[in-house]
Write an enzyme that holds these catalytic residues in place. Structure first.
Site, short mmCIF file in Angstrom:
data_model
loop_
_atom_site.label_atom_id
_atom_site.label_comp_id
_atom_site.label_asym_id
_atom_site.label_seq_id
_atom_site.Cartn_x
_atom_site.Cartn_y
_atom_site.Cartn_z
N ASP A 38 41.79 22.31 21.17
CA ASP A 38 43.23 22.03 21.23
C ASP A 38 43.57 21.26 22.51
O ASP A 38 44.29 21.75 23.37
CB ASP A 38 43.98 23.38 21.17
CG ASP A 38 45.48 23.21 21.19
OD1 ASP A 38 45.97 22.13 20.79
OD2 ASP A 38 46.17 24.16 21.60
N GLU A 48 39.44 26.55 30.42
CA GLU A 48 40.65 25.84 30.86
C GLU A 48 40.26 25.01 32.08
O GLU A 48 39.62 25.50 33.00
CB GLU A 48 41.75 26.86 31.19
CG GLU A 48 42.95 26.34 31.94
CD GLU A 48 43.67 25.15 31.27
OE1 GLU A 48 43.99 25.22 30.08
OE2 GLU A 48 43.90 24.16 31.99
N ASP A 86 35.39 21.98 31.93
CA ASP A 86 35.66 21.06 30.82
C ASP A 86 35.26 21.72 29.50
O ASP A 86 34.09 22.04 29.29
CB ASP A 86 34.86 19.77 31.06
CG ASP A 86 35.02 18.81 29.90
OD1 ASP A 86 36.00 18.93 29.14
OD2 ASP A 86 34.15 17.93 29.73
N GLY A 87 36.25 21.89 28.65
CA GLY A 87 36.02 22.58 27.37
C GLY A 87 34.99 21.89 26.51
O GLY A 87 34.21 22.55 25.81
C1 SAM Z 1 47.57 22.10 24.29
S1 SAM Z 1 47.21 23.02 25.72
C2 SAM Z 1 46.43 24.46 25.10
C3 SAM Z 1 47.34 25.42 24.41
C4 SAM Z 1 46.67 26.65 23.87
N1 SAM Z 1 45.50 26.31 23.08
C5 SAM Z 1 47.64 27.44 23.04
O1 SAM Z 1 47.78 27.14 21.84
O2 SAM Z 1 48.24 28.37 23.56
C6 SAM Z 1 45.86 22.15 26.40
C7 SAM Z 1 45.29 22.77 27.66
O3 SAM Z 1 44.04 22.12 27.95
C8 SAM Z 1 43.88 22.00 29.34
N2 SAM Z 1 42.88 20.93 29.51
C9 SAM Z 1 43.04 19.60 29.61
N3 SAM Z 1 41.85 18.97 29.64
C10 SAM Z 1 40.90 19.94 29.53
C11 SAM Z 1 39.48 19.92 29.45
N4 SAM Z 1 38.78 18.79 29.48
N5 SAM Z 1 38.84 21.11 29.32
C12 SAM Z 1 39.52 22.28 29.27
N6 SAM Z 1 40.87 22.34 29.33
C13 SAM Z 1 41.55 21.20 29.44
C14 SAM Z 1 45.27 21.71 29.84
O4 SAM Z 1 45.40 22.06 31.21
C15 SAM Z 1 46.12 22.60 28.92
O5 SAM Z 1 46.32 23.86 29.50
#
Ligand code: SAM
Length: 280
Positions: free
Chosen positions: A161, A114, A140-141
């Site tokens: 996601d 996250e 960063d994912g």
């Molecule tokens: C759609 S939500 C995830 C929901 C989760 N997968 C669920 O279904 O419960 C996207 C998340 O990615 C995070 N995020 C945004 N850019 C990111 C990145 N580059 N790497 C990791 N996390 C990121 C956001 O803060 C957010 O919490």
């Protein structure tokens, strides 16, 4: 980054994604051998729909109001109920990390990524007793995909996601990330969630992915509004690469039921289709 998943938790897209995630995990766990569950965009793990419930009224709330028959839908509803019992509140909703972490076996391992430190801390608190063999990374994912693959287990379920806040950029990063993941673990099962705003745009993206793919893949789509209407989110899509055996057959059973339970009308629809690899 303005995106906070709490505003969308439990909406129809979350339901589509989370039912599918549980079905994927269950299918992979038919084998004894352990696996890595890697989630690139984890969010905070548990949401309080009492605080921001608007979108969930057309999602989880609708599903709970009707009798579902498909085992996959019932399993998902059981897991939501389990969280609510454990947390002592009927307003709680599990994010994908909670659903996955609580389903991992002793031989499995989880890595949840996250970007936002505040969300990652909330995730740590939310997982609490189900944290088990799970590691939470702030970062960063997409970058962690490279760092975590291939896993020692040589088996993985990867959920990608992103928020699609910068829509084109995120779609592009997903396409590149998928290619990278498969280069490192060709047999990895990769599930990618994507929003359907204009079907024309998602179709174009899927064609670009298919041109690079030399693996079997499945597309599961559910749309509640016509695919070109001007609402924020018309539909929810999942691209599943290396789908487990017979997933398509099972999904063809429960996806139409899910669509009906969500109150789908003639304006919307759902479909499960193979994505034909251009280089098969
Ligand atoms: C759609 S939500 C995830 C929901 C989760 N997968 C669920 O279904 O419960 C996207 C998340 O990615 C995070 N995020 C945004 N850019 C990111 C990145 N580059 N790497 C990791 N996390 C990121 C956001 O803060 C957010 O919490």
């Amino acid at each position: 980054m303005k995106y906070r998943h709490a505003h969308h938790a439990g909406n129809f897209a979350d339901v589509h994604k989370h039912v599918t995630l549980l079905a994927l995990l269950a299918a992979l766990q038919r084998k004894e051998k352990g696996l890595l569950y890697l989630e690139t965009h984890a969010g905070r793990g548990v949401y309080d729909l009492g605080e921001s419930a608007a979108e969930s009224r057309a999602g989880i709330a609708r599903l709970e109001a009707v009798a579902c028959e498909a085992p996959e839908l019932r399993h998902y509803l059981d897991r939501v109920a389990q969280l609510r019992r454990a947390g002592g509140s009927k307003h709680l909703y599990p994010g994908s990390p909670w659903l996955a972490a609580s389903a991992l076996r002793a031989q499995d391992r989880g890595v949840l990524v996250e970007a936002l430190a505040e969300e990652a801390r909330a995730l740590e608190r939310a997982l609490g007793p189900v944290a088990g063999r799970v590691r939470i990374e702030t970062g960063d994912g997409f970058a962690r995909l490279r760092a975590e693959l291939p896993p020692v287990e040589r088996r993985a379920l990867i959920l990608i996601d992103p928020p699609y806040e910068q829509t084109r950029e995120d779609f592009e990063r997903v396409r590149i990330g998928l290619a990278e993941a498969l280069r490192r673990l060709a047999t990895g099962v990769v599930a990618i969630w994507y929003p359907i705003k204009h079907a024309r745009d998602t179709d174009r993206w899927l064609e670009a992915v298919a041109r690079e793919l030399d693996r079997e893949a499945l597309v599961s789509q559910l749309w509640l509004h016509p695919c070109d209407s001007r609402v924020a989110l018309n539909g929810s899509g999942l691209l599943i690469v290396n789908p487990p055996y017979q997933l398509d057959e099972r999904m063809s059973q429960w996806l139409p039921e899910l669509y009906r339970c969500l109150g789908g009308t003639a304006q919307g629809g759902c479909a499960v289709q193979p994505l034909t690899p251009a280089r098969a």
